[in-house]
Design a protein around this motif. Structure first.
Motif, PDB file in Angstrom:
ATOM      1  N   THR A  51      -9.523 -22.045   8.241  1.00 26.79           N
ATOM      2  CA  THR A  51      -9.616 -21.138   7.030  1.00 26.79           C
ATOM      3  C   THR A  51     -10.888 -20.832   6.648  1.00 26.79           C
ATOM      4  OG1 THR A  51      -9.982 -22.880   5.331  1.00 26.79           O
ATOM      5  CG2 THR A  51      -7.735 -22.290   5.995  1.00 26.79           C
ATOM      6  N   ALA A  52     -11.024 -19.540   5.883  1.00 25.51           N
ATOM      7  CA  ALA A  52     -12.440 -19.245   5.615  1.00 25.51           C
ATOM      8  C   ALA A  52     -13.436 -20.189   5.157  1.00 25.51           C
ATOM      9  CB  ALA A  52     -12.237 -17.981   4.721  1.00 25.51           C
ATOM     10  N   THR A  53     -12.857 -21.181   4.605  1.00 24.69           N
ATOM     11  CA  THR A  53     -13.740 -22.190   3.895  1.00 24.69           C
ATOM     12  C   THR A  53     -13.580 -23.411   4.516  1.00 24.69           C
ATOM     13  OG1 THR A  53     -12.434 -22.322   1.745  1.00 24.69           O
ATOM     14  CG2 THR A  53     -14.317 -20.693   1.951  1.00 24.69           C
ATOM     15  N   GLY A  54     -12.612 -23.984   5.522  1.00 29.69           N
ATOM     16  CA  GLY A  54     -12.313 -25.275   5.592  1.00 29.69           C
ATOM     17  C   GLY A  54     -11.260 -25.226   6.839  1.00 29.69           C
ATOM     18  N   VAL A  55     -10.290 -26.130   6.540  1.00 36.44           N
ATOM     19  CA  VAL A  55      -9.094 -26.352   7.554  1.00 36.44           C
ATOM     20  C   VAL A  55      -7.989 -26.506   6.923  1.00 36.44           C
ATOM     21  CG1 VAL A  55      -9.733 -28.730   7.992  1.00 36.44           C
ATOM     22  CG2 VAL A  55      -8.594 -27.798   9.638  1.00 36.44           C
ATOM     23  N   HIS A  56      -6.770 -26.031   7.435  1.00 34.89           N
ATOM     24  CA  HIS A  56      -5.410 -26.288   6.966  1.00 34.89           C
ATOM     25  C   HIS A  56      -4.732 -27.200   7.922  1.00 34.89           C
ATOM     26  CE1 HIS A  56      -1.478 -26.027   5.154  1.00 34.89           C
ATOM     27  NE2 HIS A  56      -1.146 -25.207   6.154  1.00 34.89           N
ATOM     28  N   TRP A  60       4.793 -32.685  10.395  1.00 33.81           N
ATOM     29  CA  TRP A  60       6.327 -32.431  10.545  1.00 33.81           C
ATOM     30  C   TRP A  60       6.966 -31.695   9.259  1.00 33.81           C
ATOM     31  CZ3 TRP A  60       9.658 -32.117  14.075  1.00 33.81           C
ATOM     32  CH2 TRP A  60      10.896 -32.185  14.003  1.00 33.81           C
ATOM     33  N   SER A  61       6.214 -32.533   8.317  1.00 31.62           N
ATOM     34  CA  SER A  61       7.114 -32.186   6.851  1.00 31.62           C
ATOM     35  C   SER A  61       5.983 -32.172   5.712  1.00 31.62           C
ATOM     36  CB  SER A  61       8.162 -32.981   6.660  1.00 31.62           C
ATOM     37  OG  SER A  61       7.721 -34.297   6.286  1.00 31.62           O
ATOM     38  N   SER A  62       4.831 -31.900   6.136  1.00 37.03           N
ATOM     39  CA  SER A  62       3.777 -31.994   4.907  1.00 37.03           C
ATOM     40  C   SER A  62       2.832 -31.179   5.473  1.00 37.03           C
ATOM     41  CB  SER A  62       3.377 -33.370   4.631  1.00 37.03           C
ATOM     42  OG  SER A  62       3.090 -34.017   5.700  1.00 37.03           O
ATOM     43  N   SER A  63       1.834 -30.931   4.733  1.00 38.50           N
ATOM     44  CA  SER A  63       0.461 -29.992   5.070  1.00 38.50           C
ATOM     45  C   SER A  63      -0.561 -30.070   3.896  1.00 38.50           C
ATOM     46  CB  SER A  63       0.673 -28.625   5.369  1.00 38.50           C
ATOM     47  OG  SER A  63       1.197 -27.929   4.218  1.00 38.50           O
ATOM     48  N   PHE A  64      -1.737 -30.071   4.272  1.00 40.01           N
ATOM     49  CA  PHE A  64      -2.840 -30.103   3.220  1.00 40.01           C
ATOM     50  C   PHE A  64      -4.165 -29.076   3.787  1.00 40.01           C
ATOM     51  CE2 PHE A  64      -4.174 -33.404   6.104  1.00 40.01           C
ATOM     52  CZ  PHE A  64      -5.411 -33.264   6.295  1.00 40.01           C
ATOM     53  N   THR A  65      -4.863 -28.671   2.891  1.00 41.14           N
ATOM     54  CA  THR A  65      -5.999 -27.998   2.924  1.00 41.14           C
ATOM     55  C   THR A  65      -7.361 -28.599   2.473  1.00 41.14           C
ATOM     56  OG1 THR A  65      -4.732 -26.016   2.952  1.00 41.14           O
ATOM     57  CG2 THR A  65      -7.005 -25.558   2.739  1.00 41.14           C
ATOM     58  N   VAL A  66      -8.352 -28.477   3.231  1.00 41.03           N
ATOM     59  CA  VAL A  66      -9.755 -29.066   2.830  1.00 41.03           C
ATOM     60  C   VAL A  66     -10.591 -27.721   2.914  1.00 41.03           C
ATOM     61  CG1 VAL A  66     -11.604 -30.459   3.387  1.00 41.03           C
ATOM     62  CG2 VAL A  66      -9.268 -31.517   3.692  1.00 41.03           C
ATOM     63  N   SER A  67     -11.212 -27.526   1.599  1.00 43.53           N
ATOM     64  CA  SER A  67     -12.258 -26.497   1.765  1.00 43.53           C
ATOM     65  C   SER A  67     -13.464 -27.130   1.215  1.00 43.53           C
ATOM     66  CB  SER A  67     -11.706 -25.386   0.491  1.00 43.53           C
ATOM     67  OG  SER A  67     -10.608 -25.151   0.721  1.00 43.53           O
ATOM     68  N   GLY A  68     -14.652 -26.358   2.088  1.00 47.00           N
ATOM     69  CA  GLY A  68     -15.886 -26.738   1.632  1.00 47.00           C
ATOM     70  C   GLY A  68     -16.949 -26.102   2.298  1.00 47.00           C
ATOM     71  N   GLY A  69     -16.530 -25.048   3.312  1.00 45.92           N
ATOM     72  CA  GLY A  69     -17.600 -24.462   3.842  1.00 45.92           C
ATOM     73  C   GLY A  69     -17.211 -24.361   5.578  1.00 45.92           C
ATOM     74  N   GLY A  70     -17.676 -23.427   6.146  1.00 44.75           N
ATOM     75  CA  GLY A  70     -17.364 -23.205   7.368  1.00 44.75           C
ATOM     76  C   GLY A  70     -17.601 -24.314   8.644  1.00 44.75           C
ATOM     77  N   GLY A  71     -18.541 -25.239   8.258  1.00 46.37           N
ATOM     78  CA  GLY A  71     -18.639 -26.329   9.035  1.00 46.37           C
ATOM     79  C   GLY A  71     -17.755 -27.502   9.067  1.00 46.37           C
ATOM     80  N   VAL A  72     -16.573 -27.251   7.884  1.00 42.73           N
ATOM     81  CA  VAL A  72     -15.670 -28.345   7.784  1.00 42.73           C
ATOM     82  C   VAL A  72     -14.527 -28.156   9.110  1.00 42.73           C
ATOM     83  CG1 VAL A  72     -13.616 -28.787   6.620  1.00 42.73           C
ATOM     84  CG2 VAL A  72     -15.422 -28.233   5.231  1.00 42.73           C
ATOM     85  N   TRP A  73     -14.366 -26.849   9.607  1.00 39.44           N
ATOM     86  CA  TRP A  73     -13.723 -26.620  10.779  1.00 39.44           C
ATOM     87  C   TRP A  73     -14.385 -27.430  11.869  1.00 39.44           C
ATOM     88  CZ3 TRP A  73      -9.200 -25.972  12.861  1.00 39.44           C
ATOM     89  CH2 TRP A  73      -9.060 -25.686  14.213  1.00 39.44           C
TER      90      TRP A  73
END
Length: 661
Positions: A51-56, A60-73
């Motif tokens: 993502t623009a600020t992290g990673v999604h 199988w049946s759930s998801s989460f997103t962590v944001s904090g900057g381009g370095g997270v990816w």
């Protein structure tokens, strides 16, 4: 697994984590574990998107997103690469080289654990060719779905499965089981049309007709055969028994055999049944909140499709849910399943939906202020018809009527029963029917028109009946001894509808709504049986949450949503009214009696079996309640005489509203 996607914030300091070397110093060059070690891996079904600020991250049946900057990816890329190969728990517990990198990694690992995206397996799992380890494809599948893949594999490799049957379904099942690592013992059994796949005391029955096939839920072997025969009989309502001897499509046979093997593999390995997984939305939330019913896989051709359908005969305990209108609708769906349901679905069809909402379940008409409530009303009316509970019985010699309470010829009785979404609804409906049946014998007082005519709900439905449908009706409302109100809509030809509620406004509104619905249906060409209709405020209805209420609305906009708030007080008043003069009121068991269900319904039996309907109602949480009202013979003569006077004076004394008021 977490029930819904979530967002985790890595914090402002983590926005500076941009160099992949930060993560490399944390997890690079892990020690190679020995074959005896346990390693932590990322499940093969886990994927990630920057993502623009992290990673999604999604599984199988759930998801989460962590944001904090381009370095997270970049941190994720390195971490995921090492988790795919496997890291020992000790390596995962080691701190990162820098605090900000450690914060990102800990946050990612915490989210992965919370969403069940990490799994522990033996080192070399799926990579090494060893007798104690499964083949690579099977290892990846267990790694994706099992809480403990190694334990699931041990159960599979130590189990022998029997496939009893002949033909392409049995061949497909045996082939699938062998591929899953199970030992298969094929047994040709020409005495049954079903293929029975059995592992110990867990078994399923599967059969393929020319254009339809099924797999029963996991049960005991004898029960699996029983379910298989019953499912075939239920499905033959549409397909016809003559199709059973036709040729079977190879694709359908392969699908049914593999599905049967899949259910047994899941049962042996300790995995959730595929039907439970199918009932889960991608976000992890149940597609049908509430109880899970044993389900049959039904597959069809043109196009090829396979779906799970509730099979209520396999449910052994009441599996009811909440009594709110949404949950009740889901329970109705199990009763009226298009493939295996015991009752016809309640649908609006071509019926007009204004001013009242209408639905038909077979020949039974449902009327309500909302569409969902109309479906509930129609389904319960049809079920009561099947069980013969629609009309009161009695008003005769108790001994001659076969009473078992020893009252003999010294007492007269009246008995009613009803089905409800829960015990309160059933009791409320049965008590109202009993009061209506004997209200002429009770000591009542007329209710003035002014007490209800100005209330929005009562006036709305009264005007709908008398102005929109031009029905020349009048209202007869009388107050019962304990304060409840009995309202009846009558014409020169006889009564149209009645209701019993805690207030005059609610009673008149309910009766007028019922009469309006009948008039509306008859205007649309529906043959509604002659006789007064009734509705009850004990039934569930819909009201939006407080935060969704528009500022210009009030409770009258959502009537009858608030009527049920008076239900406990009303039922206490009805019991008091029925026993005010020494009469007795007793609960009675609800026993199905002979019933006429009317003409056949497309796709459903003309006369559903009462025992099957009763069992289905019970396991879906619906309740039945019966009452008997008994009065001594001497008191009966007095009350009959009083009733004559009451009936004669009631026409003149009770409040009457003419058409168009």
């Amino acid at each position: 697994m977490s029930p819904r996607p979530s967002t985790a914030e890595a914090g402002s300091a983590d926005r500076t984590v941009t160099a992949p070397a930060v993560a490399e110093r944390v997890v690079a060059h892990p020690a190679v574990p020995s074959a005896a070690e346990i390693v932590v891996r990322l499940r093969p079904v886990v994927f990630a998107t920057p993502t623009a600020t992290g990673v999604h991250v999604r599984g199988w049946s759930s998801s989460f997103t962590v944001s904090g900057g381009g370095g997270v990816w970049k941190v994720w890329q390195v971490l995921a690469r090492h988790l795919a190969g496997g890291l020992t728990p000790q390596r995962l517990a080691q701190p990162a080289g820098r605090p900000e990198a450690d914060r990102v990694i800990r946050l990612l690992l915490d989210q992965l654990r919370e969403h069940d995206m990490l799994v522990e397996v033996p080192a070399g799992w799926g990579d090494l060719e060893e007798p104690d380890l499964p083949p690579a494809d099977l290892a990846r599948w267990l790694e994706s779905v099992a809480a403990d893949p190694a334990a699931a594999w041990q159960r599979l490799r130590s189990t022998t499965v029997t496939v009893a049957g002949t033909g392409p379904v049995a061949t497909s099942a045996a082939r699938t089981l062998t591929g899953a690592g199970l030992a298969v013992d094929p047994v040709g059994d020409p005495t049954t049309q079903d293929t029975v796949v059995r592992a110990g005391e867990a078994a399923v029955a599967a059969r393929c007709l020319p254009e339809i096939g099924y797999v029963t839920p996991v049960d005991r072997p004898d029960q699996a055969l029983t379910h298989g025969a019953a499912v075939a009989a239920r499905l033959s309502r549409e397909t016809g028994p003559a199709l059973a001897d036709g040729p079977v499509a190879p694709a359908l046979a392969a699908l049914i055999g593999a599905a049967a093997a899949h259910r047994i593999v899941c049962a042996v390995a300790g995995l959730p049944d595929p039907a439970e997984e199918a009932a889960t939305l991608p976000g992890g939330e149940p597609a049908a909140p509430g109880p899970y019913y044993p389900s049959v896989l039904v597959a069809r051709l043109d196009p090829v499709r396979a779906t799970y359908h509730p099979w209520l005969p396999a449910a052994q305990v009441p599996l009811g849910g909440p009594a709110d209108i949404d949950s009740v609708g889901l329970r109705l769906a199990a009763l009226s399943d298009p493939e295996l349901g015991v009752l016809p679905p309640a649908v609006p069809g071509d019926l007009p939906q204004l001013p009242a909402m209408l639905a038909l379940a077979g020949p039974a008409l449902g009327v309500a202020a909302t569409a969902d409530a109309a479906r509930v009303d129609a389904t319960l009316r049809y079920a009561e018809t099947v069980l013969g509970l629609g009309a009161p019985r009695g008003d005769g010699d108790a001994r001659d009527a076969g009473a078992e309470d020893g009252a003999g010829s010294a007492a007269r009785w009246t008995e009613t029963a009803a089905i409800g979404v829960d015990a309160r609804h059933a009791s409320g409906a049965a008590l109202r029917r009993l009061v209506h049946a004997v209200h002429s014998r009770l000591d009542t007082d007329p209710v003035p028109e002014a007490e209800w005519a100005g209330e929005p709900a009562a006036r709305r439905w009264w005007k709908a009946l008398t102005l929109r449908f031009a029905v020349p009706a009048r209202v007869v409302a009388r107050r019962l001894p304990a304060g409840a109100v009995h309202a009846e809509i009558v014409t020169a030809a006889g009564p149209l509808a009645w209701a019993v509620e805690a207030t005059a406004a609610d009673a008149v509104a309910m009766a007028a709504l019922a009469a309006t619905g009948v008039a509306q249906a008859r205007a649309a060409g529906v043959e509604v049986p002659v006789g007064p209709a009734s509705l009850t405020g004990a039934a569930p209805t819909w009201r939006p949450a407080d935060q969704h209420l528009a500022p210009w609305t009030d409770d009258s906009w959502y009537w009858p949503a608030g009527v049920i708030d008076n239900e406990e007080r009303l039922q206490a008043a009805l019991r008091a009214a029925l026993t005010a003069d020494g009469a007795t009121l007793t609960g009675r068991p609800v026993v199905p009696v002979t019933a006429d269900t009317g003409p056949a319904v497309a796709g459903h039996d003309a006369g559903p079996d009462a025992d099957s309907v009763g069992h289905a109602l019970a396991v879906t949480g619906f309740a039945a309640q019966g009452f008997r009202w008994t009065v001594c013979a001497t008191d009966a003569a007095a009350t009959d005489a009083a009733a004559t006077g009451t009936a004669d004076s009631g026409t003149a004394d009770s409040a009457t509203a003419s058409r168009g008021a």
